[in-house]
Design an enzyme around this catalytic site. Sequence first.
Site, PDB file in Angstrom:
ATOM      1  CB  SER A   1      -0.876   0.035   1.257  1.00  0.00           C
ATOM      2  OG  SER A   1      -1.354   1.364   1.449  1.00  0.00           O
TER       3      SER A   1
ATOM      4  CG  ASP B   1      -4.951   2.373   1.274  1.00  0.00           C
ATOM      5  OD1 ASP B   1      -3.849   2.005   1.727  1.00  0.00           O
ATOM      6  OD2 ASP B   1      -5.926   1.601   1.127  1.00  0.00           O
TER       7      ASP B   1
ATOM      8  CG  MET C   1      -7.984   7.078   3.142  1.00  0.00           C
ATOM      9  SD  MET C   1      -6.904   7.082   4.603  1.00  0.00           S
ATOM     10  CE  MET C   1      -6.288   5.399   4.518  1.00  0.00           C
TER      11      MET C   1
ATOM     12  CG  MET D   1     -11.348  -2.914   5.819  1.00  0.00           C
ATOM     13  SD  MET D   1      -9.947  -2.471   4.806  1.00  0.00           S
ATOM     14  CE  MET D   1      -9.000  -1.478   5.966  1.00  0.00           C
TER      15      MET D   1
ATOM     16  CG  ASP E   1      -6.225  -2.994   3.283  1.00  0.00           C
ATOM     17  OD1 ASP E   1      -6.939  -2.135   2.735  1.00  0.00           O
ATOM     18  OD2 ASP E   1      -5.023  -2.787   3.583  1.00  0.00           O
TER      19      ASP E   1
HETATM   20  C1  DX5 Z   1      -5.974   1.462   5.953  1.00  0.00           C
HETATM   21  C2  DX5 Z   1      -5.636   1.090   4.518  1.00  0.00           C
HETATM   22  C3  DX5 Z   1      -4.586   0.006   4.451  1.00  0.00           C
HETATM   23  C4  DX5 Z   1      -3.246   0.446   5.078  1.00  0.00           C
HETATM   24  C5  DX5 Z   1      -2.409  -0.771   5.380  1.00  0.00           C
HETATM   25  O1  DX5 Z   1      -7.140   2.228   5.983  1.00  0.00           O
HETATM   26  O2  DX5 Z   1      -6.783   0.650   3.821  1.00  0.00           O
HETATM   27  O3  DX5 Z   1      -4.380  -0.389   3.092  1.00  0.00           O
HETATM   28  O4  DX5 Z   1      -2.562   1.292   4.173  1.00  0.00           O
HETATM   29  O5  DX5 Z   1      -1.256  -0.312   6.083  1.00  0.00           O
HETATM   30  P1  DX5 Z   1      -0.515  -1.303   7.089  1.00  0.00           P
HETATM   31  O6  DX5 Z   1      -0.090  -2.499   6.253  1.00  0.00           O
HETATM   32  O7  DX5 Z   1       0.645  -0.492   7.596  1.00  0.00           O
HETATM   33  O8  DX5 Z   1      -1.515  -1.675   8.158  1.00  0.00           O
HETATM   34 ZN    ZN Z   2      -6.377  -0.256   1.864  1.00  0.00          ZN
END
Ligand code: DX5
Ligand code: ZN
Length: 217
Positions: free
Chosen positions: A9, A36, A38, A138, A173
């Site tokens: 990511s 990602d 947001m 998630m 994820d």
């Molecule tokens: C969180 C994202 C993930 C995040 C994962 O909201 O959707 O993709 O970037 O990061 P790590 O692997 O550091 O938990």
């Molecule tokens: Zn993600």
Amino acid sequence: SRDIKIAPSILSADFADFGREIQAIEAQGADWVHVDVMDGHFVPNLTFGPPAVAAFRKHVKTVMDVHLMIAPVDPYIEAFAEAGADIITAHVEAGPHIHRTLQAIRATGKKAGVALNPGTPAEAIAHVLDLTDLVCVMTVNPGFGGQKFIDMRDKIRSLRAMIGDRPIHIEIDGGVTQETAPLVAEAGADVLVAGSAVFKGGSVATPAPYGENIRAI
Ligand code: DX5
Ligand code: ZN
């Protein structure tokens, strides 16, 4: 056994140098690039939108796996498809019409993903499996990288049973590290997103050892 794909990511990459970071992770073994998005509304953080994703597209040679942590999602599907996403994943919690959202993603010709937050049961997507190419489980509450893994192995196993022999990826994820990766792979996952575990250990002077970090997972 199932072959596992690693999707780093770029949320944990250097935000001042995405082109180089994308080239580096792909050169060093990334199977997909996880992007990602947001909006500061569905999740308490704000990253980037279609123009940035279009710029990333110029560097991504593998698969651009776009994770939309936005609500509403439908008004933006076309823009992310135009920007070059290969997979567009929407959160089932982002609105009341996930069936229509997945239809809309498929209508763009892209692969359709649906994401489930930790509190959302697998059954939430029981009636849209035929519109789904990827289920993103998630294992953190979305919004940030570097968070602690939340164990969702029961949900992963339920999903594997629900999916049967449909060609649907189970993507994990959040909080995926060399410690947690084997747990979720054994439970039935086949795509592992990793942000901090891949981009850790770098500095301005020396970029992170991406290849070592990817292979460790
Ligand atoms: C969180 C994202 C993930 C995040 C994962 O909201 O959707 O993709 O970037 O990061 P790590 O692997 O550091 O938990
Ligand atoms: Zn993600």
